[in-house]
Design a protein around this motif. Structure first.
Motif, PDB file in Angstrom:
ATOM      1  N   TRP A 127     -56.205 -68.559  29.742  1.00 27.21           N
ATOM      2  CA  TRP A 127     -55.535 -67.651  30.673  1.00 27.21           C
ATOM      3  C   TRP A 127     -56.473 -66.558  31.195  1.00 27.21           C
ATOM      4  CZ3 TRP A 127     -50.283 -66.919  27.598  1.00 27.21           C
ATOM      5  CH2 TRP A 127     -49.595 -68.133  27.618  1.00 27.21           C
ATOM      6  N   THR A 128     -57.486 -66.212  30.413  1.00 28.20           N
ATOM      7  CA  THR A 128     -58.462 -65.209  30.875  1.00 28.20           C
ATOM      8  C   THR A 128     -59.508 -65.841  31.799  1.00 28.20           C
ATOM      9  OG1 THR A 128     -58.237 -64.341  28.649  1.00 28.20           O
ATOM     10  CG2 THR A 128     -59.883 -63.289  30.053  1.00 28.20           C
ATOM     11  N   ARG A 129     -59.907 -67.048  31.466  1.00 29.54           N
ATOM     12  CA  ARG A 129     -60.989 -67.677  32.227  1.00 29.54           C
ATOM     13  C   ARG A 129     -60.551 -68.157  33.604  1.00 29.54           C
ATOM     14  NH1 ARG A 129     -64.548 -71.876  28.717  1.00 29.54           N
ATOM     15  NH2 ARG A 129     -65.112 -72.417  30.850  1.00 29.54           N
TER      16      ARG A 129
END
Ligand SMILES: [Mn+2]
Length: 427
Positions: A127-129
């Motif tokens: 979800w961050t990448r």
């Protein structure tokens, strides 16, 4: 339910147009190591960026404008194939199509392209990448304990696609079991597709070629550095380590395949498994290696050197020169419109004419890109501007030795450019 395969338009209709002048202006048909202006600019940019990439671990050297144009071409191809959408699964080694389309370089996700929109489904690990690596795709979060099919159905509904919509999937990359589950769980008619994304990858755009040129130049430095350290008594594995270490040192994330070091009689084995055999003075040493670089592109180079301390066997010198001439003749023949079989024939005819035809036991080369053996429909499609192909003739004489010389070439508007620039052997 499953339907018959979707038919797709020929690749030429979809081949990305290259900006004229950028690739083909310099370095074409040159045996010198002088690099083109485009390469130098890219290398400067790249060297600066490697630091950042190493630390945030993404593929952000990729050109998103170019990738968005790819998405548009693929969406147009969906309409042509009468598909409403395509669902692409990334799982470990099968990540190149998603990297190609979105920029996401992780190892587990699903990508859904409709004719108008682009989504990536991922669990919390990514979800961050994803917003960084694939900024133009809508992230659909699949929390732990949630089924992918529920989320895909929600998105299909949101896109107002009915249960009868045609959803393509990649037949080459999805197991029979998974296809059966998808056709049970998804509110769509599943349609197997063949090389739907791969056929776009056959013709590289300027950014991809800049990446490949960089990969090939860096890998060529490895060969230049290891030649002076080859000596009698050194083992194939020791030389292999020196090569692999330098592949990393010059910026690769990893090898693009397992390095081959084949000395003396082992040089007669085209894909020899590198061993503890110690090299002897005067013997040929075949070195076949490549790197996978940030951004995802690969190099693949082979050089044959001779162990110092003794004059090489005159037979091996003759074989070397025949293989090198075959390599150069194929390079000169490469141009837009040539088919693989005719490219291969140029080198093969030369080796045949020299009396060694029976010893050239493999194809002349293969497409190169996001993997060392990039997909290409060799039988049906001709090479065109942006096709990157290896040129690797070889002669292998059982029990005696062998020679292979491999360069990576890109087809340009008026011929071809050699991307690898490691020197050949001088006797
Ligand atoms: Mn190769």
């Amino acid at each position: 339910m499953l339907e018959a395969s979707a038919s797709v338009a020929g690749p030429h209709a979809a081949a990305p147009a290259l900006e004229p002048g950028l690739l083909v202006s310099e370095g074409v048909r040159s045996d010198s190591s002088a690099s083109s202006v485009a390469y130098d600019q890219f290398a400067m940019f790249f060297d600066r960026e490697i630091w950042r990439i190493d630390h945030i671990d993404n593929g952000s050297v990729l050109n998103y404008a170019a990738m968005n144009a790819r998405v548009k071409r693929i969406q147009a191809a969906l309409a042509k194939a009468k598909l409403d959408a395509i669902l692409i699964r990334v799982f470990e080694n099968n990540s190149q199509n998603v990297l190609y389309v979105s920029g996401f370089a992780g190892s587990v996700a699903h990508l859904l392209l409709t004719r108008k929109k682009a989504f990536i489904f991922a669990d919390a690990r990514y979800w961050t990448r994803i917003p960084k690596e694939a900024p133009d795709f809508e992230l659909v979060k699949v929390p732990r304990g949630t089924k992918l099919s529920e989320k895909v159905n929600e998105v299909l509904a949101k896109c107002k696609l009915p249960d009868s919509c045609k959803l393509g999937f990649e037949a080459a990359h999805i197991s029979v079991e998974l296809a059966a589950n998808w056709s049970k769980d998804l509110n769509a008619t599943l349609v197997p597709t063949t090389h739907f994304i791969e056929r776009f990858r056959q013709y590289k755009d300027v950014d991809e070629i800049a990446s490949l040129r960089y990969a090939c130049r860096q890998t060529s430095k490895v060969y230049k550095e290891v030649v002076p350290i080859i000596k009698a008594g050194m083992s194939e594995n020791e030389l292999c380590f020196e090569i692999d270490m330098r592949i990393r040192k010059h910026g690769a994330i990893s090898n693009s395949f397992t390095t081959i070091v084949a000395s003396g009689p082992n040089a007669a084995v085209p894909h020899h498994a590198t061993s503890d055999r110690r090299m002897k003075a005067g013997e040929p040493v075949v070195m076949d290696f490549g790197g996978l670089y940030p951004g995802g592109y690969c190099s693949d180079i082979t050089r044959t050197a001779f162990v110092p301390g003794k004059k090489p066997d005159p037979k091996m010198v003759e074989v070397y020169n025949i293989v090198l001439d075959a390599n150069k003749k194929a390079f000169k023949a490469l141009r837009p419109g040539i088919k693989y079989a005719d490219f291969d024939k140029v080198a093969r005819d030369h080796i045949d004419a020299c009396g060694y035809g029976q010893y050239f036991t493999h194809g002349l080369g293969h497409s190169l890109g996001l993997v060392a053996h990039d997909p290409f429909d060799y039988e049906n499609d001709a090479f065109d501007v942006g096709t990157v192909v290896t040129d690797e003739p070889g002669i292998y004489i059982d029990g005696v030795g062998g020679v292979r010389i491999e360069d990576d070439l890109v087809v340009t508007a008026d011929g071809a450019e050699r991307l690898t620039n490691a020197p050949y052997w001088k006797f």
